[in-house]
Design a protein around this motif. Structure first.
Motif, PDB file in Angstrom:
ATOM      1  N   LEU A   1       0.793  -1.291   0.007  1.00 50.42           N
ATOM      2  CA  LEU A   1       0.091  -0.068  -0.011  1.00 50.42           C
ATOM      3  C   LEU A   1       0.731   1.215   0.008  1.00 50.42           C
ATOM      4  O   LEU A   1       1.409   1.487   1.014  1.00 50.42           O
ATOM      5  CB  LEU A   1      -1.061  -0.131   1.305  1.00 50.42           C
ATOM      6  CG  LEU A   1      -1.939  -1.184   1.174  1.00 50.42           C
ATOM      7  CD1 LEU A   1      -2.748  -1.107   2.556  1.00 50.42           C
ATOM      8  CD2 LEU A   1      -2.862  -1.214  -0.036  1.00 50.42           C
ATOM      9  N   ASP A   2       1.226   1.769  -1.135  1.00 48.38           N
ATOM     10  CA  ASP A   2       1.944   3.081  -1.547  1.00 48.38           C
ATOM     11  C   ASP A   2       1.044   4.278  -1.274  1.00 48.38           C
ATOM     12  O   ASP A   2       0.177   4.632  -2.019  1.00 48.38           O
ATOM     13  CB  ASP A   2       2.328   2.860  -2.947  1.00 48.38           C
ATOM     14  CG  ASP A   2       3.316   3.892  -3.165  1.00 48.38           C
ATOM     15  OD1 ASP A   2       4.166   4.823  -2.245  1.00 48.38           O
ATOM     16  OD2 ASP A   2       3.468   4.239  -4.320  1.00 48.38           O
ATOM     17  N   CYS A   3       1.338   5.010  -0.222  1.00 51.78           N
ATOM     18  CA  CYS A   3       0.757   6.380   0.129  1.00 51.78           C
ATOM     19  C   CYS A   3       1.384   7.368  -0.389  1.00 51.78           C
ATOM     20  O   CYS A   3       2.527   7.763   0.179  1.00 51.78           O
ATOM     21  CB  CYS A   3       0.335   6.349   1.586  1.00 51.78           C
ATOM     22  SG  CYS A   3      -0.679   4.999   2.154  1.00 51.78           S
TER      23      CYS A   3
ATOM     24  N   ALA B   1      -1.766   1.893  10.760  1.00 51.53           N
ATOM     25  CA  ALA B   1      -2.991   1.484   9.747  1.00 51.53           C
ATOM     26  C   ALA B   1      -2.522   0.391   9.044  1.00 51.53           C
ATOM     27  O   ALA B   1      -3.137  -0.420   8.306  1.00 51.53           O
ATOM     28  CB  ALA B   1      -3.459   2.772   9.020  1.00 51.53           C
ATOM     29  N   GLY B   2      -1.110   0.417   8.811  1.00 49.38           N
ATOM     30  CA  GLY B   2      -0.480  -0.706   7.815  1.00 49.38           C
ATOM     31  C   GLY B   2      -0.018  -0.215   6.514  1.00 49.38           C
ATOM     32  O   GLY B   2       0.256  -0.875   5.759  1.00 49.38           O
ATOM     33  N   ALA B   3       0.283   0.907   6.293  1.00 38.72           N
ATOM     34  CA  ALA B   3       0.956   1.484   4.842  1.00 38.72           C
ATOM     35  C   ALA B   3       2.262   0.806   4.798  1.00 38.72           C
ATOM     36  O   ALA B   3       3.132   0.852   5.733  1.00 38.72           O
ATOM     37  CB  ALA B   3       0.884   3.011   5.020  1.00 38.72           C
ATOM     38  N   SER B   4       2.474   0.638   3.603  1.00 34.87           N
ATOM     39  CA  SER B   4       3.870   0.081   3.296  1.00 34.87           C
ATOM     40  C   SER B   4       4.748   1.081   2.984  1.00 34.87           C
ATOM     41  O   SER B   4       6.031   0.912   3.037  1.00 34.87           O
ATOM     42  CB  SER B   4       3.729  -0.973   2.044  1.00 34.87           C
ATOM     43  OG  SER B   4       2.798  -1.945   2.316  1.00 34.87           O
ATOM     44  N   GLY B   5       4.346   2.037   1.995  1.00 32.49           N
ATOM     45  CA  GLY B   5       5.290   2.973   1.456  1.00 32.49           C
ATOM     46  C   GLY B   5       4.753   4.440   1.952  1.00 32.49           C
ATOM     47  O   GLY B   5       3.376   4.595   1.941  1.00 32.49           O
ATOM     48  N   PHE B   6       5.570   5.306   2.046  1.00 33.30           N
ATOM     49  CA  PHE B   6       5.355   6.804   2.587  1.00 33.30           C
ATOM     50  C   PHE B   6       5.946   7.670   1.595  1.00 33.30           C
ATOM     51  O   PHE B   6       7.129   8.170   1.766  1.00 33.30           O
ATOM     52  CB  PHE B   6       5.272   7.277   3.890  1.00 33.30           C
ATOM     53  CG  PHE B   6       5.056   8.372   4.400  1.00 33.30           C
ATOM     54  CD1 PHE B   6       3.711   8.312   5.390  1.00 33.30           C
ATOM     55  CD2 PHE B   6       5.510   9.407   4.112  1.00 33.30           C
ATOM     56  CE1 PHE B   6       3.279   9.501   5.930  1.00 33.30           C
ATOM     57  CE2 PHE B   6       4.942  10.658   4.697  1.00 33.30           C
ATOM     58  CZ  PHE B   6       3.804  10.536   5.884  1.00 33.30           C
ATOM     59  N   THR B   7       5.298   8.361   0.658  1.00 32.92           N
ATOM     60  CA  THR B   7       5.845   9.312  -0.349  1.00 32.92           C
ATOM     61  C   THR B   7       5.502  10.914   0.038  1.00 32.92           C
ATOM     62  O   THR B   7       4.163  10.997   0.095  1.00 32.92           O
ATOM     63  CB  THR B   7       5.413   8.795  -1.747  1.00 32.92           C
ATOM     64  OG1 THR B   7       6.029   7.725  -1.984  1.00 32.92           O
ATOM     65  CG2 THR B   7       6.230   9.931  -2.678  1.00 32.92           C
ATOM     66  N   PHE B   8       6.234  11.666   0.443  1.00 33.99           N
ATOM     67  CA  PHE B   8       6.056  12.895   0.776  1.00 33.99           C
ATOM     68  C   PHE B   8       6.524  13.931  -0.407  1.00 33.99           C
ATOM     69  O   PHE B   8       7.366  13.504  -1.317  1.00 33.99           O
ATOM     70  CB  PHE B   8       6.715  13.252   1.860  1.00 33.99           C
ATOM     71  CG  PHE B   8       8.080  13.220   2.175  1.00 33.99           C
ATOM     72  CD1 PHE B   8       8.918  14.272   1.753  1.00 33.99           C
ATOM     73  CD2 PHE B   8       8.665  11.947   2.565  1.00 33.99           C
ATOM     74  CE1 PHE B   8      10.626  14.075   1.737  1.00 33.99           C
ATOM     75  CE2 PHE B   8      10.150  11.740   2.472  1.00 33.99           C
ATOM     76  CZ  PHE B   8      10.635  12.645   2.183  1.00 33.99           C
TER      77      PHE B   8
END
Length: 195
Positions: free
Chosen positions: A34-36, A53-60
């Motif tokens: 889950l790429d956020c 929550a279980g996010a896999s990726g976090f892109t800012f």
């Protein structure tokens, strides 16, 4: 990427936000990545909730994180997520170099191929120069593109060096979404084999 599911959280654009509750609900039903992608002015505020929550990726976005990106990347990794940085079409590519080369680097760069805001926009081919620069300078980096990607634009994105594709309208608007996904994946794999 098998089982890849991009989730966009928007705040510096006028759309509604998809947040941690949606990620948490999705995580109960999938092991997919889950790429956020957070288009927010305060990404640090979202690290803990999305991690829980279980996010896999976090892109800012680099445009809002110039002062605290090192802390942000450290926090993202501490919550078990993969850090990525995104940039809008008008942002010079050089602005992400320190985030890739830093002591605690991001692991993916997302090149926006449309202006952030709304789905269904026309792909901006001039953004592919950024992808080419990144691929040449960082041959093993994951480079993602988002905006206007579909059967008519995938070849140019894949040839430029993009290896992660975000496609919304071209997939969800297709009569046969699975065929579009297969085509996009095939074109990226072919480009990687030929490079």
């Amino acid at each position: 990427m098998e089982g890849y599911c991009p989730v966009v959280v928007r705040h510096f654009v006028p759309n509604l936000t998809i947040g941690a509750p949606v990620i948490q609900s999705l995580r109960k039903h999938t092991t997919a990545y889950l790429d956020c992608h957070l288009m927010v002015t305060n990404p640090l505020d979202y690290v803990e909730p999305l991690g829980k929550a279980g996010a896999s990726g976090f892109t800012f976005h680099v445009e809002v994180s110039k002062e605290n990106w090192q802390e942000l990347v450290q926090q993202i990794k501490s919550k078990g997520m993969r850090p990525g940085v995104s940039l809008k079409p008008g942002t010079p590519i050089e602005e992400v170099f320190p985030l890739i080369e830093g002591e605690n680097p991001v692991e993916m760069v997302l090149v926006m191929t449309v202006e952030p805001g709304f789905g269904g926009q026309k792909f901006m081919p001039e953004t592919m120069e950024k992808v080419r620069v990144l691929r040449k300078k960082y041959p093993t980096l994951d480079i993602e593109v988002d905006g206007g990607l579909g059967p008519s634009t995938i070849d140019v994105a894949a040839a430029a060096g993009a290896n992660c594709i975000v496609a919304g309208s071209s997939v969800f608007g297709a009569s046969e979404p699975a065929q579009v996904i297969s085509l996009l994946r095939k074109k990226v794999e072919e480009a990687q084999q030929n490079s």
